[in-house]
Design a protein around this motif. Structure first.
Motif, PDB file in Angstrom:
ATOM      1  N   ARG A 190      37.680  40.743  46.340  1.00  0.00           N
ATOM      2  CA  ARG A 190      38.295  39.529  45.263  1.00  0.00           C
ATOM      3  C   ARG A 190      39.533  39.429  44.421  1.00  0.00           C
ATOM      4  NH1 ARG A 190      36.820  39.027  49.915  1.00  0.00           N
ATOM      5  NH2 ARG A 190      35.616  37.057  50.874  1.00  0.00           N
ATOM      6  N   GLN A 191      40.763  39.141  44.692  1.00  0.00           N
ATOM      7  CA  GLN A 191      41.558  38.962  43.521  1.00  0.00           C
ATOM      8  C   GLN A 191      41.180  37.696  43.089  1.00  0.00           C
ATOM      9  OE1 GLN A 191      45.385  40.741  44.296  1.00  0.00           O
ATOM     10  NE2 GLN A 191      46.149  39.292  42.947  1.00  0.00           N
ATOM     11  N   TRP A 192      41.687  37.327  42.266  1.00  0.00           N
ATOM     12  CA  TRP A 192      41.206  36.392  40.855  1.00  0.00           C
ATOM     13  C   TRP A 192      42.050  36.047  39.659  1.00  0.00           C
ATOM     14  CZ3 TRP A 192      38.900  37.558  36.246  1.00  0.00           C
ATOM     15  CH2 TRP A 192      38.415  38.698  36.075  1.00  0.00           C
ATOM     16  N   ALA A 193      42.521  35.632  39.105  1.00  0.00           N
ATOM     17  CA  ALA A 193      43.211  35.316  37.765  1.00  0.00           C
ATOM     18  C   ALA A 193      42.609  34.012  36.274  1.00  0.00           C
ATOM     19  CB  ALA A 193      44.793  34.259  38.102  1.00  0.00           C
ATOM     20  N   GLY A 194      42.366  34.662  35.405  1.00  0.00           N
ATOM     21  CA  GLY A 194      41.672  34.448  34.577  1.00  0.00           C
ATOM     22  C   GLY A 194      42.239  34.137  33.283  1.00  0.00           C
ATOM     23  N   VAL A 195      41.227  33.258  32.391  1.00  0.00           N
ATOM     24  CA  VAL A 195      42.250  33.244  31.086  1.00  0.00           C
ATOM     25  C   VAL A 195      40.904  33.926  30.079  1.00  0.00           C
ATOM     26  CG1 VAL A 195      42.609  31.699  28.829  1.00  0.00           C
ATOM     27  CG2 VAL A 195      43.428  31.068  31.652  1.00  0.00           C
TER      28      VAL A 195
END
Length: 202
Positions: A128-133
């Protein structure tokens, strides 16, 4: 965690398949004859998992981004691709591409009729492709907790959800520990897939 990218698996309409299962059957019957395009490293891993878990063999054509790939899949020179570009959704609605599955754990409101990759018959495709801080190492715990609280609160605001959806992301918050676990698990999975597929590192 901020959210997960909405990645659809597309085929050109010339491919005689209206479902992922039909696509897999067609690919099995034509080993090495179908061409798939990739525009980024994760796209390569999606395809590695799809092929290894279903026993299909396709020809890989890498591109320097999804932009250069688009004209070739629209023209049918590329038969399939995992794409994140929003204009691919518009092309699917116009019938110029065919969306067979989405790489999410639940269906996307962008194309609600398209099943998840698991529903479509390929549950082993788990990349999966995800974005985080992220922040610098050794950030004080109280700052980590405050930032986490504010990010999770922002992810409940309608205008933030709308903007994320515009960029093709399904909002999803987490604890700092939750994101650490996701990051650790994904790195282990990606290393395994790169090793098994014999992908050379540059």
């Amino acid at each position: 965690m901020v959210g997960r990218a909405t990645i659809f698996f597309y085929t050109h309409p010339s491919v005689p398949a209206t479902t992922l299962k039909e696509f897999i059957e067609h690919a099995r019957a034509n080993p090495g004859k179908l061409v798939y395009g990739t525009g980024n490293p994760l796209s390569i891993l999606y395809n590695v998992q799809l092929m290894s878990s279903t026993g299909i063999d396709m020809l890989h054509v890498p591109y320097k981004g999804e932009g250069p790939l688009m004209p070739d899949i629209i023209a049918g020179r590329v038969h399939s691709s995992f794409l994140s570009q929003g204009n691919a959704i518009s092309l699917a609605k116009e019938g110029k591409l065919r969306a067979l599955a989405v790489l999410l754990d639940k269906r996307s409101a962008l194309l609600p009729e398209v099943p998840t990759i698991a529903e479509a018959g390929a549950p082993a495709v788990t990349v999966r492709q995800w974005a985080g801080v992220f922040g610098p190492p050794k950030m004080p715990r109280e700052i980590v907790e405050r930032l986490n609280k504010e990010v999770n609160a922002a992810l409940k605001r309608p205008e933030v959800l709308e903007q994320l959806e515009r960029y093709g992301y399904a909002a999803e918050g987490s604890t700092p520990e939750g994101l650490t676990a996701i990051n650790r698990e994904d790195l282990a999975l990606w290393r395994k897939l790169v090793r098994e597929a014999g992908i050379p590192l540059e």
